[in-house]
Design a protein around this motif. Sequence first.
Motif: not given
Length: 128
Positions: A111-128
Amino acid sequence: MINTEDFTKRLQQVIDYYGESASSFAEKIGVQRSSISHILSGRNKPSLEFVLKILSAFPEVELYWLLNGKGEFPSTKKAAAQNLSSITSVPSPSPKIEKEIESKINHDKTIERIVIFYSDGSFKNFQN
């Protein structure tokens, strides 16, 4: 062209599903109470702006279902996406969890990265 009588039945179904009165529904979508009354009585046809306000305020309502009666209500896809986006705090995955995920996936891939997108347009990026 949409059938106005069928549209009003579906609109009433949406109002009933959420347990709203016509007044509270009008307030939630940002229109005057008379707009709801006129559409439900068949006096007026719904405008595009009116339909879009419903879709914006009530994400479980699908456009195609509202206009044509085809599809499903409430939308299980949109409801699931809404539930996922309602998660307010997502902890960073621990190295143990990452290794467990990697072991269940093909061994030559990581897994290179995981991105979670929220309904308000923001996101959270998890990266190695």
